[in-house]
Design a protein around this motif. Structure first.
Motif, PDB file in Angstrom:
ATOM      1  N   TYR A 158      -0.107  13.099  -9.131  1.00  0.00           N
ATOM      2  CA  TYR A 158      -0.077  14.040  -8.019  1.00  0.00           C
ATOM      3  C   TYR A 158       1.135  14.954  -8.152  1.00  0.00           C
ATOM      4  O   TYR A 158       2.075  14.680  -8.909  1.00  0.00           O
ATOM      5  CB  TYR A 158      -0.045  13.290  -6.685  1.00  0.00           C
ATOM      6  CG  TYR A 158       1.186  12.436  -6.461  1.00  0.00           C
ATOM      7  CD1 TYR A 158       2.278  12.918  -5.726  1.00  0.00           C
ATOM      8  CD2 TYR A 158       1.258  11.130  -6.956  1.00  0.00           C
ATOM      9  CE1 TYR A 158       3.403  12.132  -5.517  1.00  0.00           C
ATOM     10  CE2 TYR A 158       2.372  10.335  -6.744  1.00  0.00           C
ATOM     11  CZ  TYR A 158       3.443  10.842  -6.024  1.00  0.00           C
ATOM     12  OH  TYR A 158       4.569  10.073  -5.815  1.00  0.00           O
ATOM     13  N   ARG A 159       1.079  16.049  -7.396  1.00  0.00           N
ATOM     14  CA  ARG A 159       2.195  16.999  -7.361  1.00  0.00           C
ATOM     15  C   ARG A 159       2.830  16.945  -5.980  1.00  0.00           C
ATOM     16  O   ARG A 159       2.143  16.976  -4.965  1.00  0.00           O
ATOM     17  CB  ARG A 159       1.743  18.417  -7.685  1.00  0.00           C
ATOM     18  CG  ARG A 159       1.152  18.578  -9.084  1.00  0.00           C
ATOM     19  CD  ARG A 159       0.906  20.046  -9.406  1.00  0.00           C
ATOM     20  NE  ARG A 159       2.148  20.781  -9.536  1.00  0.00           N
ATOM     21  CZ  ARG A 159       2.888  20.842 -10.656  1.00  0.00           C
ATOM     22  NH1 ARG A 159       2.478  20.200 -11.745  1.00  0.00           N
ATOM     23  NH2 ARG A 159       3.999  21.540 -10.682  1.00  0.00           N
ATOM     24  N   ARG A 160       4.163  16.898  -5.977  1.00  0.00           N
ATOM     25  CA  ARG A 160       4.919  16.898  -4.732  1.00  0.00           C
ATOM     26  C   ARG A 160       6.206  17.676  -4.948  1.00  0.00           C
ATOM     27  O   ARG A 160       6.912  17.445  -5.918  1.00  0.00           O
ATOM     28  CB  ARG A 160       5.227  15.464  -4.291  1.00  0.00           C
ATOM     29  CG  ARG A 160       5.773  15.344  -2.880  1.00  0.00           C
ATOM     30  CD  ARG A 160       5.769  13.882  -2.449  1.00  0.00           C
ATOM     31  NE  ARG A 160       6.062  13.758  -1.026  1.00  0.00           N
ATOM     32  CZ  ARG A 160       7.221  13.296  -0.544  1.00  0.00           C
ATOM     33  NH1 ARG A 160       8.196  12.929  -1.377  1.00  0.00           N
ATOM     34  NH2 ARG A 160       7.406  13.206   0.753  1.00  0.00           N
ATOM     35  N   ASP A 161       6.478  18.613  -4.031  1.00  0.00           N
ATOM     36  CA  ASP A 161       7.652  19.483  -4.168  1.00  0.00           C
ATOM     37  C   ASP A 161       7.634  20.222  -5.505  1.00  0.00           C
ATOM     38  O   ASP A 161       8.683  20.455  -6.128  1.00  0.00           O
ATOM     39  CB  ASP A 161       8.953  18.683  -4.039  1.00  0.00           C
ATOM     40  CG  ASP A 161       9.102  18.047  -2.670  1.00  0.00           C
ATOM     41  OD1 ASP A 161       8.625  18.653  -1.697  1.00  0.00           O
ATOM     42  OD2 ASP A 161       9.679  16.952  -2.583  1.00  0.00           O
ATOM     43  N   GLY A 162       6.425  20.569  -5.970  1.00  0.00           N
ATOM     44  CA  GLY A 162       6.302  21.331  -7.204  1.00  0.00           C
ATOM     45  C   GLY A 162       6.412  20.516  -8.469  1.00  0.00           C
ATOM     46  O   GLY A 162       6.289  21.069  -9.574  1.00  0.00           O
TER      47      GLY A 162
ATOM     48  N   VAL B 185       0.835  -1.206   0.000  1.00  0.00           N
ATOM     49  CA  VAL B 185       0.000   0.000   0.000  1.00  0.00           C
ATOM     50  C   VAL B 185       0.865   1.248   0.000  1.00  0.00           C
ATOM     51  O   VAL B 185       1.919   1.301   0.640  1.00  0.00           O
ATOM     52  CB  VAL B 185      -0.973   0.035   1.206  1.00  0.00           C
ATOM     53  CG1 VAL B 185      -2.036  -1.044   1.076  1.00  0.00           C
ATOM     54  CG2 VAL B 185      -0.232  -0.104   2.524  1.00  0.00           C
ATOM     55  N   THR B 186       0.393   2.251  -0.732  1.00  0.00           N
ATOM     56  CA  THR B 186       0.964   3.598  -0.689  1.00  0.00           C
ATOM     57  C   THR B 186      -0.174   4.556  -0.372  1.00  0.00           C
ATOM     58  O   THR B 186      -1.194   4.565  -1.078  1.00  0.00           O
ATOM     59  CB  THR B 186       1.601   3.988  -2.033  1.00  0.00           C
ATOM     60  OG1 THR B 186       2.655   3.069  -2.340  1.00  0.00           O
ATOM     61  CG2 THR B 186       2.170   5.405  -1.965  1.00  0.00           C
ATOM     62  N   VAL B 187      -0.021   5.321   0.687  1.00  0.00           N
ATOM     63  CA  VAL B 187      -1.044   6.280   1.101  1.00  0.00           C
ATOM     64  C   VAL B 187      -0.563   7.681   0.723  1.00  0.00           C
ATOM     65  O   VAL B 187       0.483   8.134   1.212  1.00  0.00           O
ATOM     66  CB  VAL B 187      -1.317   6.203   2.611  1.00  0.00           C
ATOM     67  CG1 VAL B 187      -2.428   7.168   3.005  1.00  0.00           C
ATOM     68  CG2 VAL B 187      -1.674   4.777   3.025  1.00  0.00           C
ATOM     69  N   LEU B 188      -1.302   8.359  -0.146  1.00  0.00           N
ATOM     70  CA  LEU B 188      -0.966   9.712  -0.578  1.00  0.00           C
ATOM     71  C   LEU B 188      -1.785  10.706   0.237  1.00  0.00           C
ATOM     72  O   LEU B 188      -3.021  10.659   0.229  1.00  0.00           O
ATOM     73  CB  LEU B 188      -1.269   9.890  -2.065  1.00  0.00           C
ATOM     74  CG  LEU B 188      -0.525   8.956  -3.032  1.00  0.00           C
ATOM     75  CD1 LEU B 188      -0.955   9.237  -4.461  1.00  0.00           C
ATOM     76  CD2 LEU B 188       0.985   9.118  -2.884  1.00  0.00           C
ATOM     77  N   GLU B 189      -1.094  11.599   0.936  1.00  0.00           N
ATOM     78  CA  GLU B 189      -1.745  12.578   1.797  1.00  0.00           C
ATOM     79  C   GLU B 189      -1.296  13.981   1.392  1.00  0.00           C
ATOM     80  O   GLU B 189      -0.105  14.257   1.263  1.00  0.00           O
ATOM     81  CB  GLU B 189      -1.398  12.317   3.267  1.00  0.00           C
ATOM     82  CG  GLU B 189      -1.766  13.405   4.234  1.00  0.00           C
ATOM     83  CD  GLU B 189      -3.236  13.787   4.210  1.00  0.00           C
ATOM     84  OE1 GLU B 189      -3.536  14.995   4.288  1.00  0.00           O
ATOM     85  OE2 GLU B 189      -4.090  12.875   4.104  1.00  0.00           O
ATOM     86  N   ARG B 190      -2.273  14.865   1.200  1.00  0.00           N
ATOM     87  CA  ARG B 190      -1.969  16.225   0.742  1.00  0.00           C
ATOM     88  C   ARG B 190      -1.233  17.030   1.796  1.00  0.00           C
ATOM     89  O   ARG B 190      -0.367  17.844   1.481  1.00  0.00           O
ATOM     90  CB  ARG B 190      -3.269  16.933   0.347  1.00  0.00           C
ATOM     91  CG  ARG B 190      -3.056  18.343  -0.193  1.00  0.00           C
ATOM     92  CD  ARG B 190      -4.337  18.896  -0.752  1.00  0.00           C
ATOM     93  NE  ARG B 190      -5.413  18.907   0.238  1.00  0.00           N
ATOM     94  CZ  ARG B 190      -6.643  19.307  -0.011  1.00  0.00           C
ATOM     95  NH1 ARG B 190      -6.981  19.685  -1.241  1.00  0.00           N
ATOM     96  NH2 ARG B 190      -7.561  19.299   0.930  1.00  0.00           N
ATOM     97  N   ALA B 191      -1.569  16.844   3.059  1.00  0.00           N
ATOM     98  CA  ALA B 191      -0.967  17.649   4.125  1.00  0.00           C
ATOM     99  C   ALA B 191       0.483  17.236   4.358  1.00  0.00           C
ATOM    100  O   ALA B 191       0.891  16.111   4.080  1.00  0.00           O
ATOM    101  CB  ALA B 191      -1.768  17.497   5.416  1.00  0.00           C
ATOM    102  N   ALA B 192       1.240  18.184   4.920  1.00  0.00           N
ATOM    103  CA  ALA B 192       2.635  17.881   5.252  1.00  0.00           C
ATOM    104  C   ALA B 192       2.724  16.928   6.432  1.00  0.00           C
ATOM    105  O   ALA B 192       3.638  16.105   6.515  1.00  0.00           O
ATOM    106  CB  ALA B 192       3.380  19.176   5.564  1.00  0.00           C
ATOM    107  N   GLU B 193       1.769  17.028   7.337  1.00  0.00           N
ATOM    108  CA  GLU B 193       1.740  16.151   8.511  1.00  0.00           C
ATOM    109  C   GLU B 193       0.298  15.726   8.723  1.00  0.00           C
ATOM    110  O   GLU B 193      -0.523  16.509   9.233  1.00  0.00           O
ATOM    111  CB  GLU B 193       2.257  16.874   9.752  1.00  0.00           C
ATOM    112  CG  GLU B 193       2.159  16.067  11.048  1.00  0.00           C
ATOM    113  CD  GLU B 193       2.927  14.749  10.999  1.00  0.00           C
ATOM    114  OE1 GLU B 193       2.501  13.787  11.662  1.00  0.00           O
ATOM    115  OE2 GLU B 193       3.955  14.685  10.300  1.00  0.00           O
ATOM    116  N   PRO B 194      -0.066  14.524   8.304  1.00  0.00           N
ATOM    117  CA  PRO B 194      -1.467  14.111   8.434  1.00  0.00           C
ATOM    118  C   PRO B 194      -1.892  14.051   9.886  1.00  0.00           C
ATOM    119  O   PRO B 194      -1.172  13.562  10.748  1.00  0.00           O
ATOM    120  CB  PRO B 194      -1.492  12.716   7.800  1.00  0.00           C
ATOM    121  CG  PRO B 194      -0.087  12.231   7.886  1.00  0.00           C
ATOM    122  CD  PRO B 194       0.774  13.456   7.761  1.00  0.00           C
TER     123      PRO B 194
END
Length: 384
Positions: free
Chosen positions: A139-143, A29-38
């Motif tokens: 998704y976008r991460r670090d721009g 599993v890979t969990v993608l979370e938008r927040a920096a700290e869920p």
């Protein structure tokens, strides 16, 4: 080909529970979370018997019971303190086989995260697109954009789900329920029942959380978008004259602890929780009002059923997702409808004659009937 792989979008309670359910069935599993700290909001919730059975099936039930507190005897009261209906925790436990539990959301969230591999969680990942057939998530991460492919995508991205909007564009946006709510978790060591108090168009509830903390919530029928410079003062203005311990609880509440949220729900039910190899769960699938205390419980049920349905891995995944939808959609949507009805005839009822009629009917209802009503939506068993 190795183990099957699932991408879970959203690291709330439902998303983490889904990741854990699949992980325990042999999925990567890979969990993608938008927040920096869920994290979950700093409030509490009640886990009914169905939620606790689901957490037992995920292997974390005992740990969660150690961090919560069984519900104390409570029921329904009027704003002057008169009891309309009493529900004994022991009687509810006898009816359902397990007690309900008050717990801080942060504690539940932390325990679910701890049960997953640390490498499973990817933060600051803002999902912008999903391909239900591949399936794949962009998704976008670090721009920078990135695309991740898997065998299954689980949409657990909440009330304003990006996956739901992308795959069901014809579905109306979540609708305002007619109620706004204030919530806080505070330090409190005195005895307080797990109870709800009704007034015309208003409601105040209390849930002991253990560890010297208590969760209170207040709601009223109001237009959406209202905000006050001092939300605690707004709660005191509306509820400060109600029975004890409500004034004392408000006096013990730091102003910065109060959260205000307009309550939205999916008034138009989804025709399916599955599109291609994407499955929605929790608020993304059936966001409901909180008036039955079943939001988290239904998300946990979703996760457990999804994990069981997908136990075969890649084998007949389409059939597994169809089974998940067939099992979960009727029940969760029925609970959502019941929660909206409970709001209309409970907290949102304002006309004095209607309030008096309702209160009289509740007061005259035999305790065994009230107990059956309280147990109805918590009476659920995980798949064998």
């Amino acid at each position: 080909m190795g183990e099957p792989h699932a991408i879970v979008v959203g690291a709330g309670i439902g998303g983490l529970a889904a990741a854990l359910a699949l992980h325990r069935r042999g999925w990567g599993v890979t969990v993608l979370e938008r927040a920096a700290e869920p994290r979950e909001l700093g409030t509490g919730l009640t886990l009914m018997a169905n939620a606790l059975r689901g957490l037992d099936a995920l292997g974390v039930g005992e740990a969660i019971r150690r961090h919560g507190v069984p519900d104390s005897p409570g029921g329904l009261r009027t704003s002057n303190g008169r009891w309309l209906s009493r529900i004994e925790g022991a009687a509810l436990e006898r009816a359902l086989g397990t007690a309900a539990l008050g717990i801080h959301r942060t504690a539940l969230h932390r325990l679910l995260r701890a049960a997953l591999p640390a490498s499973a969680l990817v933060t600051e990942a803002d999902v912008v697109d999903v391909d239900a057939d591949a399936p794949a998530v962009t998704y976008r991460r670090d721009g920078s954009p990135a695309t991740l492919r898997a065998d299954l995508v689980v949409g657990a991205d909440g009330l304003h789900s990006a996956l739901r909007r992308r795959l069901w564009p014809e579905l109306p946006c979540p609708a305002y329920s007619g109620s706004t709510a204030w919530r806080a978790a505070i330090r409190w060591t005195g005895p307080v029942a797990t109870a709800v108090t009704w007034g015309p168009g208003r409601e105040f509830g209390t849930v002991p959380l253990g560890d010297g903390r208590l969760y209170w919530y207040a709601a009223e029928t109001a237009p959406p978008g209202g905000r006050e410079p001092d939300e605690l003062a707004a709660v005191r203005d509306r509820f400060g004259g109600w029975h004890e311990p409500i004034p004392a609880l408000l006096a013990a509440t730091p102003p910065e602890a109060v959260l205000r949220t307009d309550l939205f729900h999916l008034a138009t039910p989804l025709p399916s929780y599955v599109r291609g190899r994407v499955a929605l769960l929790g608020d993304a699938a059936h966001a409901m009002t909180p008036h039955l205390g079943q939001g988290a419980g239904q998300a946990i049920e979703d996760a457990v059923v999804l994990g069981a349905a997908c136990a075969g891995g890649r084998a007949d995944l389409a059939g597994a997702l169809a089974a998940y939808d067939r099992q979960r959609r009727p029940r969760s949507q029925a609970v959502a409808r019941a929660s909206a009805r409970t709001a209309r005839y409970g907290q949102q009822l304002r006309h004095p004659a209607a309030v008096a009629l309702r209160d009289g009917a509740v007061r005259l209802t035999p305790s065994r009937v009230a107990l059956r009503a309280a147990a109805r939506y918590a009476d659920w068993q995980p798949p064998g």
